[in-house]
Design an enzyme around this catalytic site. Structure first.
Site, mmCIF file in Angstrom:
data_model
loop_
_atom_site.group_PDB
_atom_site.id
_atom_site.type_symbol
_atom_site.label_atom_id
_atom_site.label_comp_id
_atom_site.label_asym_id
_atom_site.label_seq_id
_atom_site.Cartn_x
_atom_site.Cartn_y
_atom_site.Cartn_z
ATOM 1 N N ASP A 462 -10.704 -6.122 4.400
ATOM 2 C CA ASP A 462 -9.973 -6.834 3.428
ATOM 3 C C ASP A 462 -9.111 -5.583 2.647
ATOM 4 O OD1 ASP A 462 -9.710 -8.263 0.850
ATOM 5 O OD2 ASP A 462 -11.446 -6.619 0.090
ATOM 6 N N ASP A 660 -15.871 -5.848 0.888
ATOM 7 C CA ASP A 660 -16.795 -5.457 -0.160
ATOM 8 C C ASP A 660 -17.105 -6.577 -1.075
ATOM 9 O OD1 ASP A 660 -14.181 -5.678 -1.376
ATOM 10 O OD2 ASP A 660 -14.856 -3.788 -2.565
ATOM 11 N N ASP A 664 -15.355 -11.998 0.627
ATOM 12 C CA ASP A 664 -15.327 -11.715 2.068
ATOM 13 C C ASP A 664 -16.563 -12.323 2.800
ATOM 14 O OD1 ASP A 664 -12.983 -10.067 1.724
ATOM 15 O OD2 ASP A 664 -14.287 -8.548 0.909
#
Length: 772
Positions: A462, A660, A664
């Site tokens: 990410d 995080d 996600d």
């Protein structure tokens, strides 16, 4: 309160003056709420009277046998499905059970018992070894001295060694037969028991011994020294193994030892008092002075300092802490002083969660252990058959005395085989490896994640909060025709107050910096990955990316060129619409972490393909990915992140996903290994198989390196265990005798067996010093 005479059996230390309390001179004890307290009477009584609950300490209770702590559970390192309320032996493998919760208590009743039996056995076995050596000397002095009483003398000395010293082995051997779970202690009990019982019959009724068991001179051989030495060497192996096993928990104990016992609480009137850590509650204000450990998790409210967080995060450089900065319990304050507000206490602290996660991971089983489990299921029966075959072969084809040789070699086969070395190969390495990871701020949720990480060839990562700081700042506010910048920012910030996205905090901070007053929000809605909407002061407000704003029915044509220019600079653009009319846009820049480029270089050097995935538009994503030199996927919704992981897996790739945020979580769960940033949300950490406490992407490279080292160590352990038994059992059976005339004494077999388990554990402990 009532006063009573002090118990003369009590010896204690006065908590005020530090002097030893002399029972004969101590003034009195005080009974308070069912507990007895004492004082020495040398000037301390006034202090006790002024504030008894601050100074008084309970009298120490008389020493009692070590028992299980209330609520403590015990499990087996080889068979973690075995859980008991009391310490003891595993009913499947016979190994000593270990507490499931690691504590700083060093007491180990199993180790103390085995050590006591070992040293007693050593003292009693030395005379037996002297007799054995005497048989090789001219004139055999000891045999001549003791004459016909030699056998009874050996019996008297060997019996306590075998029956008392080796009693735990006989108990476990019998339990293995009753439970139909044959193990190492089955072999030890049968082998040493056979040698001892044969020798007892030879002493008590020598006439009953057949001629085929007798020596050429007609004497009956005794094997008391073999039975005793086998018992002592097995006890030595148990002592060494238990000590080595205790070291596998050193990482957790080191973490537990970080927590201070007291904290300095700041009262509402400004006064400060040292209190027990158990008395600290959420919301309390605590003073942390230079050089002290931070008592618990919280946030700085006053002052500043640098804090060493290396024992939790693995990062050697101290972290600067100012107002509103988070601090972690157990970390070490530098030269500054600050006041903190407690946010988490007890089992809710990060340190407690780390200890819990590592403890649970150490009890899980890696997939590679299935091979060892299958082999172990057939191992002991195969050894028993090998011992029977050895006896038969020597009885029919061996030199005289055939049956004596058959007995000795069959016992040697039973003793040398060690299924424990096979069973310990994986769990010991897992325990040390996960503990080593904890020291570096890498938390493995289970052994499967530790094993799988070695095979990862693709990392999906990410952008926000993983590659970047995750602390974006508003750089530009652009108002559309008919709107003002301050109004656009105020309405957007009012709406963002209900959001938890990292970009929301940036918008709110910008509004506060400009002194804008935010309004209440009604009918708030969030479309994960696209934007948010709600009613602010009777007006419909939407804050979204390009896809989300268009979906809401708002045209972005008036500001498209400006938005694209900002995006080409790597900035994230959020559109703001009011009553379906474009009101403006807000550009936010999220700087790339200082460690990201180094982390990516390490991963790429390992041959791991890195793909950045983000909900940002393609222009912004291209700017970030181009700077970092990695592939990317843009305009990706949360579910599409999981779909990307599935697509890569369908191509045969082993995928790790690092992220995080809440968005996600689906991809973290779908990946072969999910890597959650410890600086992110709890949802992400729950979905991940690995948590990086520091939130530093270099931790992924370290986790990969540690996984490789641990799996390499496990393969070494399994090789040692297989190779050892493949070589040892045939030699003990006498396969070298026809060629070299070499026979393996059961005593040598016992020594080899004992050290085989220790060698596996010692090899596992090398992981503690592995550089990652």
């Amino acid at each position: 309160m009532t006063t009573s005479l002090i118990d003369p059996a009590v010896v204690a230390i006065d908590p005020v003056c530090g002097m030893k309390v002399d029972p004969a001179k101590a003034a009195a004890t005080i009974e308070f709420e069912g507990e007895s307290f004492y004082f020495c009477g040398k000037g301390c009584a006034a202090k006790f009277s002024a504030d008894p609950m601050k100074y008084l300490q309970p009298k120490p209770a008389p020493e009692a046998p070590i028992q299980a702590a209330p609520g403590m559970k015990y499990t087996c390192p080889m068979d973690p499905e075995i859980v008991r309320d009391q310490p003891g032996a595993c009913p499947k493998c016979g190994m000593a059970l270990e507490p499931m919760t690691v504590t700083l208590d060093e007491a180990n009743p199993e180790l103390e018992s085995m050590t006591r039996r070992f040293w007693t056995g050593v003292a009693l076995t030395l005379p037996l070894l002297a007799i054995m050596v005497s048989e090789l000397m001219p004139g055999q002095p000891l045999q001549h001295l003791l004459g016909g009483g030699l056998g009874w003398f050996e019996f008297a000395i060997a019996t306590p060694v075998v029956l008392w010293g080796g009693w735990p082995f006989f108990q476990r051997g019998w339990a293995s037969i009753v439970n139909r779970s044959l193990n190492m202690f089955t072999l030890i009990a049968i082998g040493s028991g056979a040698a001892y019982l044969y020798s007892v019959v030879a002493v008590a009724a020598p006439g009953a011994v057949p001629a085929s068991f007798r020596m050429p001179d007609g004497k009956v051989g005794l094997y008391f020294e073999a039975a005793a030495v086998i018992t002592v060497l097995v006890l030595l192996g148990q002592v060494l193994e238990l000590r080595a096993r205790s070291q596998t928990g050193s990482a957790i104990k080191a973490l537990l030892g970080l927590t201070p016992k007291t904290a300095r609480r700041v009262a509402t009137d400004g006064s400060e008092h040292d209190v027990d850590l158990a008395e600290v509650h959420v919301g309390d204000r605590l003073r942390v002075r230079p050089g002290e450990r931070v008592p618990t998790d919280g946030v700085v409210v006053d002052g500043a300092s640098s804090v060493d967080e290396s024992m939790v995060s693995g990062e050697p450089i101290s972290v600067e802490k100012e107002k509103d900065a988070k601090v972690i319990g157990g970390t070490i304050n530098g030269t500054g002083t600050f006041t903190m507000r407690t946010e988490r206490v007890g089992s809710d602290t990060l340190l407690a969660q780390i200890v819990k996660m590592v403890s649970e991971a150490q009890r899980t089983r890696a997939p590679i252990q299935r091979l060892a489990d299958r082999v172990a299921g057939y191992f002991v029966p195969a050894v028993l058959l090998a011992a029977v075959a050895t006896f038969v072969a020597w009885a029919f084809y061996g030199p005289a005395p055939q049956y004596a040789h058959a007995l000795v070699n069959a016992v040697a086969v039973l003793i040398i085989a060690c299924p424990c070395a096979l069973g310990l190969a994986t769990p010991m390495a897992i325990m040390v490896g996960t503990g080593r990871g904890a020291h570096e701020g890498i938390l493995f949720r289970n052994a499967e994640a530790l094993e799988t990480m070695e095979k990862v060839d693709t990392l999906v990562v990410d952008k926000t909060g993983t590659l970047t700081e995750g602390k974006p700042k508003v750089t530009v506010v652009v108002a559309a025709e008919g709107f003002e910048e301050t109004e656009v920012l105020r309405l957007a910030a009012s709406l963002e107050k209900a959001s938890e996205h990292p970009l929301a905090a940036a918008v709110i901070a910008a509004a506060r910096d400009r002194g804008l007053e935010m309004a209440a929000v009604e009918a708030f809605q969030s479309a994960t990955g696209t934007g948010i909407s709600g009613m602010v002061q009777g007006r419909g407000v939407t804050v979204a990316n390009a896809a989300g704003i268009v979906k809401s029915g708002t045209s972005v044509e008036g500001l498209r060129d400006r938005a694209e220019a900002l995006q080409r600079e790597g900035q994230t653009v959020m559109y703001v619409a009011v009553d379906s009319t474009l009101a403006g846009l807000i550009a936010v820049a999220d700087p790339i972490k200082a460690t990201t480029e180094e982390a990516l270089a390490q991963l790429l050097s390992k041959g791991i393909k890195v793909i950045m995935v983000t909900g940002d538009n393609r222009i912004t994503a291209a700017a970030v990915a181009g700077r970092l030199g990695i592939d990317f996927e843009a305009d990706v919704l949360p579910q599409q992140k999981a779909d990307l992981v599935k697509r890569l897996q369908a191509e045969g790739r082993i995928v790790a996903m690092a992220g995080d945020g809440v968005n996600d979580a689906p991809a973290l769960a779908q990946a072969n290994v999910g890597v959650a940033m410890g600086t992110g949300t709890d949802v992400a950490m729950e979905a991940g198989g690995i948590t990086l406490v520091r939130g530093d992407l270099r931790g992924v490279a370290k986790a990969h390196e540690l996984s490789q080292a641990t799996m390499r160590n496990i393969r070494q352990n399994l090789f040692f265990a297989f190779f050892y038994n493949a070589i040892g059992v045939p030699i003990a059976g006498g396969v070298l005798f026809p060629f070299f005339g070499v026979l393996l004494s059961p005593m040598i077999s016992a020594a080899a067996m004992s050290f085989s388990s220790v060698s596996v554990i010692a090899n596992s402990l090398r992981l503690r010093s592995t550089r990652i």
